[in-house]
Motif scaffolding. Structure first.
Motif, PDB file in Angstrom:
ATOM      1  N   PHE A 155      -9.506 -15.461  32.963  1.00 25.17           N
ATOM      2  CA  PHE A 155      -9.955 -15.721  31.464  1.00 25.17           C
ATOM      3  C   PHE A 155      -8.982 -14.694  30.693  1.00 25.17           C
ATOM      4  O   PHE A 155      -8.978 -15.001  29.471  1.00 25.17           O
ATOM      5  CB  PHE A 155     -11.373 -15.730  31.453  1.00 25.17           C
ATOM      6  N   ILE A 156      -8.774 -13.344  31.073  1.00 20.87           N
ATOM      7  CA  ILE A 156      -8.144 -12.688  30.248  1.00 20.87           C
ATOM      8  C   ILE A 156      -6.526 -13.238  29.880  1.00 20.87           C
ATOM      9  O   ILE A 156      -6.131 -13.326  28.795  1.00 20.87           O
ATOM     10  CB  ILE A 156      -7.937 -11.147  30.892  1.00 20.87           C
ATOM     11  N   TYR A 162      -3.700 -17.720  24.135  1.00 24.12           N
ATOM     12  CA  TYR A 162      -4.038 -17.928  22.915  1.00 24.12           C
ATOM     13  C   TYR A 162      -3.464 -17.101  21.747  1.00 24.12           C
ATOM     14  O   TYR A 162      -2.790 -17.525  20.856  1.00 24.12           O
ATOM     15  CB  TYR A 162      -5.345 -18.149  22.711  1.00 24.12           C
ATOM     16  N   ALA A 163      -3.620 -15.867  22.018  1.00 21.21           N
ATOM     17  CA  ALA A 163      -3.121 -14.831  20.973  1.00 21.21           C
ATOM     18  C   ALA A 163      -1.677 -14.863  20.908  1.00 21.21           C
ATOM     19  O   ALA A 163      -1.174 -14.596  19.773  1.00 21.21           O
ATOM     20  CB  ALA A 163      -3.538 -13.494  21.630  1.00 21.21           C
ATOM     21  N   LEU A 173      -2.074 -20.320  31.672  1.00 30.15           N
ATOM     22  CA  LEU A 173      -3.175 -20.609  32.296  1.00 30.15           C
ATOM     23  C   LEU A 173      -4.323 -21.264  31.359  1.00 30.15           C
ATOM     24  O   LEU A 173      -5.155 -21.950  31.903  1.00 30.15           O
ATOM     25  CB  LEU A 173      -3.796 -19.241  32.755  1.00 30.15           C
ATOM     26  N   GLY A 174      -3.902 -20.773  30.233  1.00 30.01           N
ATOM     27  CA  GLY A 174      -5.026 -21.421  29.081  1.00 30.01           C
ATOM     28  C   GLY A 174      -5.001 -22.998  28.975  1.00 30.01           C
ATOM     29  O   GLY A 174      -6.193 -23.751  28.649  1.00 30.01           O
ATOM     30  N   LYS A 175      -3.863 -23.486  29.361  1.00 30.14           N
ATOM     31  CA  LYS A 175      -3.825 -24.991  29.342  1.00 30.14           C
ATOM     32  C   LYS A 175      -4.463 -25.430  30.708  1.00 30.14           C
ATOM     33  O   LYS A 175      -4.990 -26.699  30.630  1.00 30.14           O
ATOM     34  CB  LYS A 175      -2.118 -25.506  29.800  1.00 30.14           C
ATOM     35  N   PHE A 176      -4.826 -24.571  31.692  1.00 32.31           N
ATOM     36  CA  PHE A 176      -5.712 -25.203  32.725  1.00 32.31           C
ATOM     37  C   PHE A 176      -7.055 -24.840  32.474  1.00 32.31           C
ATOM     38  O   PHE A 176      -7.982 -25.809  32.762  1.00 32.31           O
ATOM     39  CB  PHE A 176      -5.367 -24.253  33.906  1.00 32.31           C
TER      40      PHE A 176
END
Lengths: 362, 78
Positions: A155-156, A162-163, A173-176
């Motif tokens: 999550f980090i 995103y940032a 990983l955000g895409k996942f």
């Protein structure tokens, strides 16, 4: 076509490794005349003070974990390797003028030495020795810490993705994680808790979903740092269900309690009959959450282990392909089941929380 | 009284527990089949409702399955 074939081959290869790692647990026992499936499976299902990896030439290889005890003399800590893989209460560890023995994965104060026996048993073979308060980092606790680290990393990293991006789009990983989070938000929290309040409970729902899911998946991976049966432990699922119970009780409004003790629109004799049932329902709901997750995950581990154990029961290599294919098949189903169980736990928690603070329209 | 004590202490309930778990599995199987069957039927009638129907079906299956799981837990305890 060739690529598909390679993927299939790689998949079966990986799965056969699964079987190897599982079966490594049992080689020690298969050397004896009687192969006790029950004992092997229960050893895997239960918690232990060291992380057993494999048996090499009949000698167990395991990763020692710290034993932390709150005793009469204060805090005592040592590594579980000091018991030298002994689980029958024969090896004594001395600390602060006290002696400890390990018997069936429980730590006891060593009793008087009667012919090398430090454990006194009563008539039904239960030890009568006193027990110190056991705060050890056992296999399951270790596994939980590991899962917490993994969740933090996931999550980090996705928050950072995103940032980094300029348009607020996720990358890496955000895409996942984004579709899963959006799914929990739109399909679970929004319809079950309601438009205004769902964002307040979303962090809780997402936390239990990812915590259960990642722990379930870690249980499916059969080699060292993983493979502990954490979500198949009733204390673990019990604590999660208890948190849901506390939240449900704390947020409940008067309509919730009215519908439990004096539900409108029912004749009075029926109300008297229904009220105790509804009251018990308050406790049965979290209990069924607890048992559902516990039994599903434990059953999955037991099935895979029993299928592998068939090889050792029949003592024939010709059983191996069948039991291997079956365990691959069950493992595939389990990958689905662990996600569904995490989803169901989250969804039912949301349902209970939502129903506890539902406003009446009539 | 002796018979009760005998039943409580001496009889090995292992096989009976397994049979009981099996019976519970029949019930849960029928329930899951009914839920699944009617979900497929409804999706065939109204394909646009698929998402909602499937999540409802999963909740219902979870409730039905829970009974069989209670039986498994009891069988394990005994």
């Amino acid at each position: 076509m060739t690529r598909n074939f390679y993927t299939l081959f790689l998949f079966i290869f990986c799965c056969s490794f699964t079987a190897l790692a599982y079966s490594n647990n049992k080689i020690e026992n298969s050397k004896e005349d009687d192969f006790d499936v029950n004992e092997v499976i229960m050893h895997h299902i239960k918690d232990s003070h060291d992380f057993h990896i494999l048996d090499w030439n009949g000698h167990p290889v395991s990763v020692p974990l710290p034993v932390i005890l709150w005793t009469n003399e204060g805090l005592v800590a040592f590594m579980s390797s000091e018991f030298h893989h002994d689980d029958s209460g024969a090896t004594v560890v001395k600390r602060k003028k006290q002696a400890f023995v390990k018997f069936h994965e429980e730590i006891y104060y060593a009793g008087n030495d009667k012919e090398g026996k430090y454990i006194q048993l009563d008539s039904s073979n239960h030890p009568i020795n006193d027990k110190p308060l056991d705060l050890s980092i056992t296999k399951l606790v270790f596994s939980m810490f590991l899962s917490i680290i993994i969740i933090f990393i996931i999550f980090i990293l996705s928050a950072k993705s995103y940032a980094r991006s300029k348009k607020g789009e996720p990358s890496g990983l955000g895409k996942f994680t984004e579709p899963i989070i959006i799914y929990i938000k739109d399909e679970v929290a929004l319809p079950l808790i309601g438009e205004e309040k769902h964002e307040k409970y979303l962090p809780f729902l997402l936390t239990i979903f990812f915590f259960i899911w990642i722990n379930n998946l870690m249980g499916m991976i059969p080699f060292f740092p993983f493979s502990a049966n954490l979500s198949g432990n009733i204390a673990f699922t019990g604590v999660l269900a208890f948190i849901t119970f506390v939240i449900t009780t704390l947020v409940s409004n008067k309509h919730y309690w009215k519908h439990i003790f004096w539900m409108p629109g029912i004749p009075v004799p029926m109300k008297l009959f229904m009220a105790p049932i509804e009251f018990l329902g308050i406790f049965i709901k979290p209990l069924s959450l607890m048992i559902r997750l516990f039994a599903n995950i434990s059953a999955g581990h037991i099935i895979v282990l029993s299928l592998i154990s068939l090889i050792f029961i029949f003592k024939s290599i010709w059983v191996a392909p069948a039991s291997l294919l079956f365990s691959v098949f069950i493992s595939l189903i389990e990958v689905l089941v662990v996600a569904i169980q995490a989803y169901i736990f989250t969804m039912l928690s949301a349902l209970y929380i939502g129903s506890a603070m539902e406003e009446q329209e009539h | 009284m002796n018979l009760v004590l005998f039943l409580l202490q001496e009889v090995d309930y292992g096989p009976f527990a397994a049979i009981g778990a099996g019976l519970a599995a029949i019930g849960a199987g029928i329930a899951v089949g009914l839920v699944g069957g009617s979900t497929v039927e409804s999706i065939a009638r109204q394909p646009e409702m698929q998402g909602k129907l499937i999540s409802t079906a999963i909740i219902l299956i979870a409730f039905a399955e829970a009974v069989a799981l209670f039986a498994i837990v009891l069988a394990l305890i005994i």
